[in-house]
Design a protein around this motif. Sequence first.
Motif, mmCIF file in Angstrom:
data_model
loop_
_atom_site.group_PDB
_atom_site.id
_atom_site.type_symbol
_atom_site.label_atom_id
_atom_site.label_comp_id
_atom_site.label_asym_id
_atom_site.label_seq_id
_atom_site.Cartn_x
_atom_site.Cartn_y
_atom_site.Cartn_z
ATOM 1 N N ALA A 74 61.967 16.981 48.383
ATOM 2 C CA ALA A 74 60.841 16.495 47.627
ATOM 3 C C ALA A 74 61.237 16.098 46.197
ATOM 4 N N ASP A 75 62.467 16.235 45.742
ATOM 5 C CA ASP A 75 63.019 15.690 44.619
ATOM 6 C C ASP A 75 63.550 14.334 44.961
ATOM 7 N N VAL A 76 63.619 13.706 45.844
ATOM 8 C CA VAL A 76 64.050 12.494 46.461
ATOM 9 C C VAL A 76 62.943 11.509 45.783
ATOM 10 N N VAL A 77 63.404 10.500 45.144
ATOM 11 C CA VAL A 77 62.551 9.406 44.483
ATOM 12 C C VAL A 77 62.889 7.968 45.131
ATOM 13 N N ARG A 95 59.520 7.379 63.485
ATOM 14 C CA ARG A 95 58.909 8.657 64.006
ATOM 15 C C ARG A 95 59.248 9.763 63.535
ATOM 16 N N ILE A 96 60.755 9.863 63.189
ATOM 17 C CA ILE A 96 61.141 11.128 62.841
ATOM 18 C C ILE A 96 61.156 11.567 61.226
ATOM 19 N N LEU A 97 60.861 10.326 60.403
ATOM 20 C CA LEU A 97 60.879 10.649 58.943
ATOM 21 C C LEU A 97 59.875 11.539 58.629
ATOM 22 N N PRO A 98 58.541 11.706 59.124
ATOM 23 C CA PRO A 98 57.785 12.548 58.685
ATOM 24 C C PRO A 98 58.268 14.115 58.554
ATOM 25 N N TYR A 106 55.239 9.219 48.966
ATOM 26 C CA TYR A 106 56.764 9.302 49.639
ATOM 27 C C TYR A 106 57.548 8.752 48.785
ATOM 28 N N PRO A 107 58.836 8.926 48.720
ATOM 29 C CA PRO A 107 59.769 8.114 47.872
ATOM 30 C C PRO A 107 59.697 6.474 48.145
ATOM 31 N N SER A 108 60.278 5.670 47.136
ATOM 32 C CA SER A 108 60.377 4.425 47.182
ATOM 33 C C SER A 108 61.520 4.286 48.369
ATOM 34 N N LEU A 109 61.317 3.053 49.163
ATOM 35 C CA LEU A 109 62.273 3.009 50.177
ATOM 36 C C LEU A 109 62.487 1.590 50.420
ATOM 37 N N THR A 110 64.111 1.207 50.885
ATOM 38 C CA THR A 110 64.475 0.005 51.214
ATOM 39 C C THR A 110 65.079 0.064 52.470
ATOM 40 N N GLY A 111 64.770 -0.680 53.428
ATOM 41 C CA GLY A 111 65.599 -0.680 54.756
ATOM 42 C C GLY A 111 66.158 -1.983 54.830
ATOM 43 N N VAL A 112 67.516 -1.634 55.219
ATOM 44 C CA VAL A 112 68.342 -2.716 55.361
ATOM 45 C C VAL A 112 68.905 -2.888 56.739
ATOM 46 N N GLY A 113 68.881 -4.213 57.507
ATOM 47 C CA GLY A 113 69.354 -4.173 58.907
ATOM 48 C C GLY A 113 70.700 -4.712 58.630
#
Length: 139
Positions: A74-77, A95-98, A106-113
């Motif tokens: 809950a503290d993750v931003v 599918r696992i994240l929730p 939700y926190p901000s998210l950057t996905g990197v391949g």
Amino acid sequence: MHSPLRDAVFPPGRHALYERHRYSPAVRSGGWLFVSGQVGSREDGSPEPDLDAQVHRAFQNLQAVLQAAGCSFADVVDVTAFIVDPQQHLERIWRILPTYWGEAPYPSLTGVGVTWLSGFIFEIKVIAKLPHSHQEAEL
């Protein structure tokens, strides 16, 4: 040498891994917790062979670091997720994240391949806001 700007946080166990690779699992600084990338490694440092198990283990390892600093998901931003071959793996991982993030916001998210994660498929690093009591302890 201890730096007042770098208060390292270590979860129980796995210290040899961090010493061998010369990094801290997380650092408290200025009211924030900066968590190094966590992967789905077993106690011996080897990857979980099953992707779902690897992602769950990465989150369990992340949770251990957060708890060692007095934080929770809950503290993750801010989140950065690294995925080998995201076109093949992204939907399965997402599918696992929730299970771990809970409800919005939700926190901000950057996905990197990426093309390589030292035998892993998924790695997650986060920034969390330290609870008020931990911020005061830094001062």
